[in-house]
Design a protein around this motif. Structure first.
Motif, PDB file in Angstrom:
ATOM      1  N   UNK A  12       0.841  -1.210   0.000  1.00 26.39           N
ATOM      2  CA  UNK A  12       0.000   0.000   0.000  1.00 26.39           C
ATOM      3  C   UNK A  12       0.871   1.253   0.000  1.00 26.39           C
ATOM      4  N   UNK A  13       1.902   1.268   0.835  1.00 24.97           N
ATOM      5  CA  UNK A  13       2.803   2.422   0.876  1.00 24.97           C
ATOM      6  C   UNK A  13       3.569   2.571  -0.442  1.00 24.97           C
ATOM      7  N   UNK A  14       3.996   1.457  -1.026  1.00 22.66           N
ATOM      8  CA  UNK A  14       4.701   1.511  -2.311  1.00 22.66           C
ATOM      9  C   UNK A  14       3.784   2.033  -3.419  1.00 22.66           C
ATOM     10  N   UNK A  15       2.510   1.658  -3.369  1.00 20.06           N
ATOM     11  CA  UNK A  15       1.546   2.184  -4.345  1.00 20.06           C
ATOM     12  C   UNK A  15       1.398   3.696  -4.176  1.00 20.06           C
ATOM     13  N   UNK A  16       1.336   4.154  -2.932  1.00 22.02           N
ATOM     14  CA  UNK A  16       1.290   5.595  -2.672  1.00 22.02           C
ATOM     15  C   UNK A  16       2.547   6.286  -3.170  1.00 22.02           C
ATOM     16  N   UNK A  17       3.687   5.653  -2.970  1.00 20.52           N
ATOM     17  CA  UNK A  17       4.969   6.165  -3.449  1.00 20.52           C
ATOM     18  C   UNK A  17       4.927   6.349  -4.971  1.00 20.52           C
ATOM     19  N   UNK A  18       4.420   5.347  -5.671  1.00 19.67           N
ATOM     20  CA  UNK A  18       4.313   5.416  -7.130  1.00 19.67           C
ATOM     21  C   UNK A  18       3.337   6.514  -7.559  1.00 19.67           C
TER      22      UNK A  18
ATOM     23  N   UNK B 269       4.091   9.856  -9.855  1.00 16.41           N
ATOM     24  CA  UNK B 269       3.300  10.237 -11.036  1.00 16.41           C
ATOM     25  C   UNK B 269       2.709  11.642 -10.881  1.00 16.41           C
ATOM     26  N   UNK B 270       2.259  11.975  -9.671  1.00 13.31           N
ATOM     27  CA  UNK B 270       1.718  13.319  -9.403  1.00 13.31           C
ATOM     28  C   UNK B 270       2.801  14.378  -9.641  1.00 13.31           C
ATOM     29  N   UNK B 271       3.998  14.133  -9.091  1.00 16.44           N
ATOM     30  CA  UNK B 271       5.095  15.087  -9.276  1.00 16.44           C
ATOM     31  C   UNK B 271       5.437  15.241 -10.757  1.00 16.44           C
ATOM     32  N   UNK B 272       5.353  14.147 -11.492  1.00 20.54           N
ATOM     33  CA  UNK B 272       5.715  14.190 -12.909  1.00 20.54           C
ATOM     34  C   UNK B 272       4.653  14.891 -13.750  1.00 20.54           C
ATOM     35  N   UNK B 273       3.408  14.446 -13.630  1.00 23.99           N
ATOM     36  CA  UNK B 273       2.360  14.929 -14.532  1.00 23.99           C
ATOM     37  C   UNK B 273       1.666  16.212 -14.070  1.00 23.99           C
ATOM     38  N   UNK B 274       1.493  16.392 -12.770  1.00 25.81           N
ATOM     39  CA  UNK B 274       0.791  17.589 -12.288  1.00 25.81           C
ATOM     40  C   UNK B 274       1.741  18.715 -11.903  1.00 25.81           C
TER      41      UNK B 274
ATOM     42  N   UNK C 151      10.446  11.785 -11.136  1.00 22.24           N
ATOM     43  CA  UNK C 151      10.341  10.473 -11.775  1.00 22.24           C
ATOM     44  C   UNK C 151      11.425  10.279 -12.830  1.00 22.24           C
ATOM     45  N   UNK C 152      11.672  11.276 -13.639  1.00 22.92           N
ATOM     46  CA  UNK C 152      12.667  11.106 -14.700  1.00 22.92           C
ATOM     47  C   UNK C 152      14.061  10.889 -14.140  1.00 22.92           C
ATOM     48  N   UNK C 153      14.348  11.446 -12.961  1.00 19.68           N
ATOM     49  CA  UNK C 153      15.649  11.189 -12.341  1.00 19.68           C
ATOM     50  C   UNK C 153      15.779   9.718 -11.977  1.00 19.68           C
ATOM     51  N   UNK C 154      14.688   9.077 -11.540  1.00 17.50           N
ATOM     52  CA  UNK C 154      14.756   7.660 -11.184  1.00 17.50           C
ATOM     53  C   UNK C 154      14.705   6.775 -12.429  1.00 17.50           C
ATOM     54  N   UNK C 155      14.418   7.380 -13.566  1.00 17.91           N
ATOM     55  CA  UNK C 155      14.484   6.646 -14.840  1.00 17.91           C
ATOM     56  C   UNK C 155      15.833   6.861 -15.517  1.00 17.91           C
TER      57      UNK C 155
END
Length: 179
Positions: free
Chosen positions: A150-156, A160-165, A171-175
């Motif tokens: 559940x926490x990992x899902x929140x992390x993801x 996504x929020x930081x990336x898209x909104x 996210x791109x740094x972790x990619x």
């Protein structure tokens, strides 16, 4: 670039992050599936063997990840101060839950005093035993695993929020693409 810098994650951190994510999801799914197997199911003995082997591998990877995190710099936060603090607490809780799940899994597997075979390559010996070990650790393992997922899902979702909104490079740094 293997090591982290103040601007981006290095390839070692990135690889450990994504391998851990895949392992957590795979171990959670396989653990759930294993709990449904009947005694006469063809995978009744083999599935737990694979689950334990990958669990011990993830434990070693997690310990390596913690050491790596302590000896290398981390990129500067891109979030606001309160978000950076929440992220730090969230990551700490993820590590704590991950170690709880892995250590409780070890204690379940060694409750009868038998070692854990890791892919048939070597064995991890049972360290100690206590009353109702398998039952108590099984309960802890179940709830800690659910909490971790559940926490990992929140992390993801926050990534996504930081990336898209927010249009931040979290996210791109972790990619591996930098900031």
């Amino acid at each position: 670039m293997l090591s982290n810098t103040s601007e981006r994650w290095g390839s070692i951190s990135i690889a450990l992050h994504w391998l851990s994510a895949v392992a957590v999801i795979g171990l959670f799914a396989s653990g759930w599936w294993i709990s449904t197997l009947t005694y006469y199911h063809p995978w009744y003995n083999a599935a737990p063997w694979w689950h334990k082997s990958f669990g011990i591998t993830l434990l070693a990877m997690t310990l390596l990840r913690v050491v790596w995190r302590l000896v290398t710099p981390t990129p500067r936060p891109l979030e606001h101060r309160h978000e950076a603090l929440a992220a730090k607490l969230g990551h700490g809780l993820i590590y704590l839950l991950l170690l709880t799940v892995l250590c409780s899994g070890y204690l379940i597997s060694t409750a009868e005093g038998s070692p854990i075979s890791v892919f048939g390559w070597f064995e991890i010996l049972a360290s100690w035993r206590f009353s109702r070990q398998a039952t108590l650790m099984g309960t802890l393992h179940w709830y800690a695993a659910w909490s971790l997922v559940i926490l990992a899902a929140g992390h993801a979702l926050f990534a996504l929020k930081h990336h898209f909104l927010d249009h931040r490079a979290t996210l791109t740094r972790m990619l591996g693409r930098g900031s």
